[in-house]
Design a protein around this motif. Sequence first.
Motif, PDB file in Angstrom:
ATOM      1  N   UNK A  54       0.799  -1.221   0.000  1.00  7.69           N
ATOM      2  CA  UNK A  54       0.000   0.000   0.000  1.00  7.69           C
ATOM      3  C   UNK A  54       0.834   1.276   0.000  1.00  7.69           C
ATOM      4  N   UNK A  55       2.145   1.171  -0.147  1.00 10.59           N
ATOM      5  CA  UNK A  55       2.999   2.354  -0.179  1.00 10.59           C
ATOM      6  C   UNK A  55       3.310   2.725  -1.623  1.00 10.59           C
ATOM      7  N   UNK A  56       2.976   3.946  -2.045  1.00 12.46           N
ATOM      8  CA  UNK A  56       3.315   4.357  -3.408  1.00 12.46           C
ATOM      9  C   UNK A  56       4.819   4.315  -3.624  1.00 12.46           C
ATOM     10  N   UNK A  57       5.249   4.077  -4.849  1.00 14.71           N
ATOM     11  CA  UNK A  57       6.667   3.914  -5.147  1.00 14.71           C
ATOM     12  C   UNK A  57       7.426   5.230  -5.278  1.00 14.71           C
ATOM     13  N   UNK A  58       6.767   6.337  -5.130  1.00 11.01           N
ATOM     14  CA  UNK A  58       7.456   7.626  -5.194  1.00 11.01           C
ATOM     15  C   UNK A  58       8.289   7.809  -3.919  1.00 11.01           C
ATOM     16  N   UNK A  59       9.556   8.250  -4.059  1.00  9.05           N
ATOM     17  CA  UNK A  59      10.424   8.392  -2.882  1.00  9.05           C
ATOM     18  C   UNK A  59       9.845   9.275  -1.775  1.00  9.05           C
ATOM     19  N   UNK A  60       9.184  10.364  -2.139  1.00 10.66           N
ATOM     20  CA  UNK A  60       8.602  11.235  -1.119  1.00 10.66           C
ATOM     21  C   UNK A  60       7.495  10.508  -0.347  1.00 10.66           C
ATOM     22  N   UNK A  82       7.430  -7.985   0.565  1.00 10.42           N
ATOM     23  CA  UNK A  82       8.895  -7.982   0.482  1.00 10.42           C
ATOM     24  C   UNK A  82       9.542  -8.957   1.458  1.00 10.42           C
ATOM     25  N   UNK A  83       8.786  -9.428   2.426  1.00  9.96           N
ATOM     26  CA  UNK A  83       9.264 -10.292   3.519  1.00  9.96           C
ATOM     27  C   UNK A  83      10.292  -9.593   4.405  1.00  9.96           C
ATOM     28  N   UNK A  84      10.315  -8.258   4.356  1.00 15.13           N
ATOM     29  CA  UNK A  84      11.172  -7.495   5.265  1.00 15.13           C
ATOM     30  C   UNK A  84      10.651  -7.677   6.675  1.00 15.13           C
ATOM     31  N   UNK A  85      11.565  -7.960   7.596  1.00 19.44           N
ATOM     32  CA  UNK A  85      11.162  -8.141   8.993  1.00 19.44           C
ATOM     33  C   UNK A  85      11.252  -6.798   9.706  1.00 19.44           C
ATOM     34  N   UNK A  86      10.143  -6.383  10.307  1.00 17.29           N
ATOM     35  CA  UNK A  86      10.088  -5.134  11.053  1.00 17.29           C
ATOM     36  C   UNK A  86      10.332  -5.344  12.544  1.00 17.29           C
ATOM     37  N   UNK A  87      10.029  -6.539  13.032  1.00 17.66           N
ATOM     38  CA  UNK A  87      10.228  -6.852  14.441  1.00 17.66           C
ATOM     39  C   UNK A  87      10.370  -8.350  14.587  1.00 17.66           C
ATOM     40  N   UNK A  88      11.250  -8.839  15.420  1.00 18.02           N
ATOM     41  CA  UNK A  88      12.323  -8.108  16.087  1.00 18.02           C
ATOM     42  C   UNK A  88      13.452  -7.832  15.090  1.00 18.02           C
ATOM     43  N   UNK A 132       7.556   6.910   9.081  1.00 16.32           N
ATOM     44  CA  UNK A 132       7.208   7.132  10.491  1.00 16.32           C
ATOM     45  C   UNK A 132       5.859   6.517  10.882  1.00 16.32           C
ATOM     46  N   UNK A 133       4.922   6.511   9.959  1.00 18.42           N
ATOM     47  CA  UNK A 133       3.612   5.908  10.240  1.00 18.42           C
ATOM     48  C   UNK A 133       3.760   4.401  10.422  1.00 18.42           C
ATOM     49  N   UNK A 134       4.523   3.763   9.544  1.00 18.99           N
ATOM     50  CA  UNK A 134       4.750   2.322   9.657  1.00 18.99           C
ATOM     51  C   UNK A 134       5.487   1.987  10.943  1.00 18.99           C
TER      52      UNK A 134
END
Length: 82
Positions: free
Chosen positions: A30-36, A70-76, A43-45
């Motif tokens: 749900x995050x747009x691909x624009x860098x801004x 992406x399977x990126x782990x946010x925690x821990x 910060x919201x995530x």
Amino acid sequence: MDIVSEGLVRKVEVDDEEDTVRIYVAFARFTPLHPFAMAVNWPVQRRIVEDIVNVLEDKLGYFEIVDDTTLQRYYPLDKTEV
């Protein structure tokens, strides 16, 4: 806001044998691909992850929060990931 009703929590896996829970969130989806837009969302995530941890850390044993795309782990986070 209720992140489950909003569709951010996509899946929860419980492994009774290893006593772990893995929560899949839909941040990248749900995050747009624009860098801004990506920078504004970070910060919201981070706050969403902090709130999930604050609510669940005393109720669950080991748990992970992972992006469903992406399977990126946010925690821990590992110390090498910080």
